[in-house]
Design a protein around this motif. Structure first.
Motif, PDB file in Angstrom:
ATOM      1  N   ALA A  23       1.079  -6.244   6.236  1.00 40.83           N
ATOM      2  CA  ALA A  23       1.114  -5.019   5.425  1.00 40.83           C
ATOM      3  C   ALA A  23       0.452  -3.844   6.130  1.00 40.83           C
ATOM      4  N   THR A  55       8.235  -2.613  -3.491  1.00 41.75           N
ATOM      5  CA  THR A  55       7.456  -3.605  -2.764  1.00 41.75           C
ATOM      6  C   THR A  55       6.831  -4.616  -3.716  1.00 41.75           C
ATOM      7  N   GLU A  83       0.346  -1.913   1.177  1.00 38.90           N
ATOM      8  CA  GLU A  83       0.730  -1.399   2.497  1.00 38.90           C
ATOM      9  C   GLU A  83       0.262   0.046   2.671  1.00 38.90           C
TER      10      GLU A  83
END
Length: 377
Positions: A94, A115, A120
């Motif tokens: 990530a 996601t 991230e």
């Protein structure tokens, strides 16, 4: 080697399912309903769009985000270009991934972030970049993650990901190709694009999708014997084979590409995929080469106990429309059989485009899960 006996032993399947993949496939309909409710609570149905965006940009990690972009682009058709932003970085972790907006992106474009992680840094930076450019931002991700704050700071719309309690405790994290992840990410974005008139996915249509997913779960569940279970049957047919996935019909294309991604990530199996009629040319040499079932005349004398079977191609034909009219299916069957290549076929029951697409994805998801569980036993 595939353990055929495990497929018809629900208790053994449950014991082998350390990643809760079967549960995720069985709960796909419920996940759609939960995700639709989250979208409503986030205010998607209250949006008052001021015209259509010039382009839709989609960013996210892994196979799930790729499939979401593929599906939305197919369903939107010519109404609006849907562009996936591919990440860059030195690793799939990530913290190593970065996304960048194209130079032309601006205030008339829409950025969708999808996601199953939400931690991230690259996606948070992308939301900030979109805000500076004037792009509208919509994010679907787990609640209480850094992306939640980034979407709020960009004055965007945030929809919490519909997760199950067992997924939050999973070690390692749930695979991006897991069945529940796809529907949790896709459903809110379907509702959003319906609201801005880029595709037709009103609440009643999404409910029909959930109902069809429930029907597939009943037909393909672990308690249903292989002889009457299309997903178990397909998994058994693909054992020790290279799946050559051919699709026919607009929405069958993303379903086939999704199947190939799920086979790779969940079952560790390679697959090739192409759309008819072009597939007949693209894969003709493949079926005539060393992977053809007739390519090894000495296979008859192979020791079935001591020697591993040779890998041979098997065609999987996915169609989203009934046989009849202008179709390349007969030519596909003739080409496969002329090279002694077996062929499996899946075709959904009647329904609109979104419902039949859901059935193809759900059935092949179950097949990928069964193949994964029976292969690791």
């Amino acid at each position: 080697m595939l353990d055929d006996s495990l497929l018809d032993t629900p208790e053994a399947l449950a014991e082998a399912d350390h990643r809760a993949l079967l549960r995720g496939a069985a709960e796909a309909g419920a996940r759609v309903r939960t995700a639709a409710r989250h979208a409503t609570e986030a205010g998607v149905q209250n949006l008052k769009p001021d015209g259509r965006p010039r382009a839709i940009l989609i960013a996210g990690p892994g196979a799930a985000a790729t499939c979401v972009a593929d599906l939305l682009g197919t369903l939107a058709g010519a109404a609006c270009p849907v562009i996936r932003l591919a990440p860059t970085g030195v690793a799939p972790a990530a913290g190593a991934l970065r996304w960048d907006l194209p130079g032309w992106a601006g205030s008339v474009d829409l950025l969708l972030i999808a996601t199953p992680d939400g931690t991230e840094p690259g996606l948070s930076l992308l939301a900030e970049q979109a805000y500076r450019r004037g792009c509208s931002v919509v994010a679907v991700a787990p609640a209480r993650t850094p992306l939640t704050e980034a979407a709020d700071a960009a004055h965007g719309l945030f929809v919490p990901l519909a997760t199950a309690p067992y997924e939050q405790d999973e070690q390692p994290p749930v695979a991006a190709s897991a069945p529940g992840v796809l529907w949790a990410l896709l459903t809110p974005l379907l509702a959003l694009l319906d609201r801005i008139a880029l595709l037709s996915a009103p609440p009643e249509a999404i409910e029909k999708v959930a109902d069809r997913l429930d029907q597939v779960a009943q037909r393909c569940g672990p308690a249903i014997a292989t002889y009457s279970n299309p997903a178990k049957t397909l998994a058994g047919e693909l054992a020790d084979s290279l799946p050559v996935i051919w699709t026919e019909g607009t929405s069958a294309g993303p379903a086939g590409r999704r199947f190939a991604a799920a086979l790779a990530e969940l079952a560790g199996r390679p697959a090739v995929v192409a759309e008819l009629p072009e597939a007949l040319v693209e894969h003709s040499a493949l079926l005539a080469g060393p992977l053809a079932a007739s390519a090894d005349p000495d296979d008859f004398f192979r020791d079935r106990v001591e020697e591993a079977p040779a890998l041979h191609a098997r065609v999987v034909l996915l169609r989203d429309r009934p046989i009849g009219g202008l179709t390349a299916a007969p030519a596909a069957r003739d080409l496969a059989l002329s090279h002694d290549t077996p062929i499996s076929e899946l075709e959904p029951e009647d329904g609109d485009e979104l419902v039949t697409l859901a059935e193809l994805i759900a059935t092949t998801d179950f097949a990928a899960v069964y193949l994964a569980l029976a292969s690791q036993a």
